[in-house]
Design a protein around this motif. Structure first.
Motif, mmCIF file in Angstrom:
data_model
loop_
_atom_site.group_PDB
_atom_site.id
_atom_site.type_symbol
_atom_site.label_atom_id
_atom_site.label_comp_id
_atom_site.label_asym_id
_atom_site.label_seq_id
_atom_site.Cartn_x
_atom_site.Cartn_y
_atom_site.Cartn_z
ATOM 1 N N CYS A 1 0.829 -1.207 0.000
ATOM 2 C CA CYS A 1 0.000 0.000 0.000
ATOM 3 C C CYS A 1 0.861 1.254 0.000
ATOM 4 O O CYS A 1 0.593 2.193 -0.758
ATOM 5 C CB CYS A 1 -0.936 -0.001 1.205
ATOM 6 N N SER B 1 2.417 1.626 -3.426
ATOM 7 C CA SER B 1 1.435 2.056 -4.421
ATOM 8 C C SER B 1 1.133 3.534 -4.292
ATOM 9 O O SER B 1 1.022 4.246 -5.295
ATOM 10 C CB SER B 1 0.144 1.257 -4.267
ATOM 11 N N ILE B 2 1.009 3.998 -3.069
ATOM 12 C CA ILE B 2 0.729 5.415 -2.847
ATOM 13 C C ILE B 2 1.908 6.266 -3.292
ATOM 14 O O ILE B 2 1.735 7.277 -3.975
ATOM 15 C CB ILE B 2 0.381 5.666 -1.368
ATOM 16 N N LEU B 3 3.117 5.850 -2.936
ATOM 17 C CA LEU B 3 4.302 6.620 -3.311
ATOM 18 C C LEU B 3 4.532 6.609 -4.817
ATOM 19 O O LEU B 3 5.134 7.535 -5.352
ATOM 20 C CB LEU B 3 5.530 6.094 -2.579
ATOM 21 N N PHE C 1 1.981 6.465 -7.017
ATOM 22 C CA PHE C 1 0.841 7.135 -7.637
ATOM 23 C C PHE C 1 0.916 8.657 -7.506
ATOM 24 O O PHE C 1 0.421 9.374 -8.373
ATOM 25 C CB PHE C 1 -0.459 6.609 -7.019
ATOM 26 N N ILE C 2 1.554 9.155 -6.457
ATOM 27 C CA ILE C 2 1.641 10.603 -6.237
ATOM 28 C C ILE C 2 2.379 11.305 -7.376
ATOM 29 O O ILE C 2 1.886 12.332 -7.875
ATOM 30 C CB ILE C 2 2.254 10.905 -4.860
ATOM 31 N N PRO C 3 3.543 10.819 -7.837
ATOM 32 C CA PRO C 3 4.189 11.499 -8.973
ATOM 33 C C PRO C 3 3.351 11.475 -10.246
ATOM 34 O O PRO C 3 3.393 12.421 -11.034
ATOM 35 C CB PRO C 3 5.491 10.718 -9.175
ATOM 36 N N LEU D 1 0.062 11.644 -10.405
ATOM 37 C CA LEU D 1 -0.920 12.717 -10.249
ATOM 38 C C LEU D 1 -0.287 14.092 -10.454
ATOM 39 O O LEU D 1 -0.872 14.973 -11.088
ATOM 40 C CB LEU D 1 -1.572 12.650 -8.865
ATOM 41 N N PHE D 2 0.931 14.260 -9.926
ATOM 42 C CA PHE D 2 1.630 15.529 -10.099
ATOM 43 C C PHE D 2 1.912 15.801 -11.570
ATOM 44 O O PHE D 2 1.723 16.924 -12.050
ATOM 45 C CB PHE D 2 2.932 15.538 -9.291
ATOM 46 N N TRP E 1 -1.097 16.878 -13.397
ATOM 47 C CA TRP E 1 -1.497 18.228 -13.031
ATOM 48 C C TRP E 1 -0.571 19.271 -13.638
ATOM 49 O O TRP E 1 -1.020 20.270 -14.189
ATOM 50 C CB TRP E 1 -1.538 18.326 -11.512
#
Length: 51
Positions: free
Chosen positions: A26, A29-31, A33-35, A37-38, A41
């Motif tokens: 988890c 996956s979060i680490l 997924f953050i780039p 999203l960045f 954006w």
């Protein structure tokens, strides 16, 4: 690199290695997924800066 030293105590605190592996999956996956999203954006501005 020192997280391996804390893996066994964390597994004992979480209730087993299955929960530890789920926790690491988890977090990973979060680490990861953050780039993404960045870049979704601000990616256009970043690409324009390197042209």
């Amino acid at each position: 690199m020192t997280f391996a030293f804390y893996a066994i105590p964390l597994a004992n605190a979480l209730g087993g290695y299955g929960w530890l592996f789920l926790f690491f999956a988890c977090i990973g996956s979060i680490l990861a997924f953050i780039p993404i999203l960045f870049l979704m954006w601000k990616g256009e501005k970043i690409r324009a800066a390197f042209e």
